[in-house]
Design a protein around this motif. Sequence first.
Motif, mmCIF file in Angstrom:
data_model
loop_
_atom_site.group_PDB
_atom_site.id
_atom_site.type_symbol
_atom_site.label_atom_id
_atom_site.label_comp_id
_atom_site.label_asym_id
_atom_site.label_seq_id
_atom_site.Cartn_x
_atom_site.Cartn_y
_atom_site.Cartn_z
ATOM 1 N N UNK A 63 0.855 -1.195 0.000
ATOM 2 C CA UNK A 63 0.000 0.000 0.000
ATOM 3 C C UNK A 63 0.886 1.239 0.000
ATOM 4 N N UNK A 64 0.720 2.044 -1.028
ATOM 5 C CA UNK A 64 1.558 3.243 -1.177
ATOM 6 C C UNK A 64 0.823 4.524 -0.794
ATOM 7 N N UNK A 65 -0.471 4.414 -0.552
ATOM 8 C CA UNK A 65 -1.245 5.580 -0.127
ATOM 9 C C UNK A 65 -1.389 5.517 1.392
ATOM 10 N N UNK A 66 -2.599 5.493 1.905
ATOM 11 C CA UNK A 66 -2.813 5.385 3.353
ATOM 12 C C UNK A 66 -3.399 4.017 3.673
ATOM 13 N N UNK A 67 -2.816 3.359 4.644
ATOM 14 C CA UNK A 67 -3.313 2.051 5.081
ATOM 15 C C UNK A 67 -4.056 2.240 6.392
ATOM 16 N N UNK A 75 -6.824 -8.203 22.176
ATOM 17 C CA UNK A 75 -5.371 -8.346 22.268
ATOM 18 C C UNK A 75 -4.782 -8.816 20.943
ATOM 19 N N UNK A 76 -5.470 -9.751 20.281
ATOM 20 C CA UNK A 76 -4.982 -10.262 18.999
ATOM 21 C C UNK A 76 -4.946 -9.155 17.956
ATOM 22 N N UNK A 77 -6.000 -8.348 17.912
ATOM 23 C CA UNK A 77 -6.059 -7.232 16.967
ATOM 24 C C UNK A 77 -4.946 -6.230 17.254
ATOM 25 N N UNK A 78 -4.774 -5.894 18.515
ATOM 26 C CA UNK A 78 -3.743 -4.927 18.883
ATOM 27 C C UNK A 78 -2.350 -5.436 18.520
ATOM 28 N N UNK A 79 -2.110 -6.718 18.753
ATOM 29 C CA UNK A 79 -0.812 -7.293 18.399
ATOM 30 C C UNK A 79 -0.553 -7.144 16.901
ATOM 31 N N UNK A 80 -1.584 -7.395 16.105
ATOM 32 C CA UNK A 80 -1.452 -7.275 14.648
ATOM 33 C C UNK A 80 -1.159 -5.838 14.235
ATOM 34 N N UNK A 81 -1.937 -4.896 14.765
ATOM 35 C CA UNK A 81 -1.762 -3.496 14.393
ATOM 36 C C UNK A 81 -0.383 -2.980 14.809
ATOM 37 N N UNK A 82 0.058 -3.355 15.986
ATOM 38 C CA UNK A 82 1.371 -2.901 16.454
ATOM 39 C C UNK A 82 2.497 -3.538 15.648
ATOM 40 N N UNK A 83 2.255 -4.721 15.111
ATOM 41 C CA UNK A 83 3.241 -5.353 14.231
ATOM 42 C C UNK A 83 3.304 -4.659 12.877
ATOM 43 N N UNK A 84 2.134 -4.385 12.304
ATOM 44 C CA UNK A 84 2.056 -3.850 10.938
ATOM 45 C C UNK A 84 2.298 -2.342 10.892
ATOM 46 N N UNK A 85 1.839 -1.646 11.925
ATOM 47 C CA UNK A 85 1.990 -0.190 12.016
ATOM 48 C C UNK A 85 1.406 0.537 10.791
ATOM 49 N N UNK A 86 0.084 0.499 10.639
ATOM 50 C CA UNK A 86 -0.555 1.233 9.549
ATOM 51 C C UNK A 86 -0.498 2.738 9.802
ATOM 52 N N UNK A 87 -0.891 3.497 8.810
ATOM 53 C CA UNK A 87 -0.953 4.947 8.997
ATOM 54 C C UNK A 87 -2.049 5.322 9.995
ATOM 55 N N UNK A 88 -3.153 4.577 9.948
ATOM 56 C CA UNK A 88 -4.303 4.885 10.799
ATOM 57 C C UNK A 88 -4.932 3.597 11.315
ATOM 58 N N UNK A 89 -5.379 3.643 12.550
ATOM 59 C CA UNK A 89 -6.164 2.551 13.123
ATOM 60 C C UNK A 89 -7.507 3.133 13.556
ATOM 61 N N UNK A 90 -8.579 2.536 13.063
ATOM 62 C CA UNK A 90 -9.918 2.972 13.422
ATOM 63 C C UNK A 90 -10.525 1.951 14.374
ATOM 64 N N UNK A 91 -10.835 2.397 15.565
ATOM 65 C CA UNK A 91 -11.358 1.508 16.603
ATOM 66 C C UNK A 91 -12.878 1.463 16.543
ATOM 67 N N UNK A 92 -13.429 0.253 16.469
ATOM 68 C CA UNK A 92 -14.879 0.073 16.440
ATOM 69 C C UNK A 92 -15.283 -0.850 17.588
ATOM 70 N N UNK A 93 -16.472 -0.639 18.150
ATOM 71 C CA UNK A 93 -16.893 -1.431 19.320
ATOM 72 C C UNK A 93 -17.657 -2.690 18.964
ATOM 73 N N UNK A 94 -17.288 -3.359 17.873
ATOM 74 C CA UNK A 94 -18.016 -4.543 17.429
ATOM 75 C C UNK A 94 -17.859 -5.713 18.390
ATOM 76 N N UNK A 95 -18.941 -6.402 18.729
ATOM 77 C CA UNK A 95 -18.805 -7.697 19.390
ATOM 78 C C UNK A 95 -18.246 -8.702 18.393
ATOM 79 N N UNK A 96 -17.677 -9.823 18.843
ATOM 80 C CA UNK A 96 -17.004 -10.766 17.947
ATOM 81 C C UNK A 96 -17.854 -11.272 16.792
#
Length: 243
Positions: A63-67, A75-96
């Motif tokens: 991705x060369x624009x904004x990811x 915790x699993x989601x956070x681990x992924x985001x912290x590994x990948x480090x996108x430009x933006x993380x949008x937090x949503x309150x979805x149940x599983x």
Amino acid sequence: MTKLSVNINKIATLRNARGGNLPDLLKVAADCERFGADGITVHPRPDQRHIRYDDVRNLKPLVTTEFNIEGYPSQEFMDLVLEVKPHQCTLVPDPPGAITSNNGWDTVQYASFLKDVIGTLKKEGIRVSIFLNPDITKVEGAKAAGADRIELYTGPYAEEYHNALTQPQNFALFNEYKNTAKTATEAGLEINAGHDLNLDNLRFFKLHIPQLKEVSIGHALICDALYFGLENTIQLYKRLLVD
């Protein structure tokens, strides 16, 4: 001009329906950018029924624009985001088990939780947006938690916009969107929007909320692409976002 981030979850849904790699998610993401998209959005869910965690990892170097990665901060989601480090993380309150996002955060009830999560993400240089209903009482909580942006949940707007075509007197709901956007801007927050925005209702939203920085659109855009083609569809949406 307001930026258009294309949510490619539905491409992954189609791929997963048959197994294999058709359509090729990575190629579609690259093509979306080539056709004018300003960003790529993905929403990996716990069951990985569309976007898979490995998709997110594979997309990051392409991705060369904004990811933008959105999802519930498990915790699993956070681990992924912290590994990948996108430009933006949008937090949503979805149940599983949620089929799709259908509500914004209660920034009062979850104040401490959001502050901790947002602080962790921002330490890694990730811009944070949180999904919010059109409700001015939740804006201060978003600011206090450390969010950079709010993403207005536009599902109710889309439904009311459709109804207002025949009953315009019932479109008072939109004032809540305008007031929430104004309150957020005055608090120093930037404005994103997403959910059920389409070729019919997007322009009205853009014209009446000029603070709008970015929209994330997936389902409707991919449906339109079945008729108009992906390149033409992206350009149709971008034209609606011109100031």
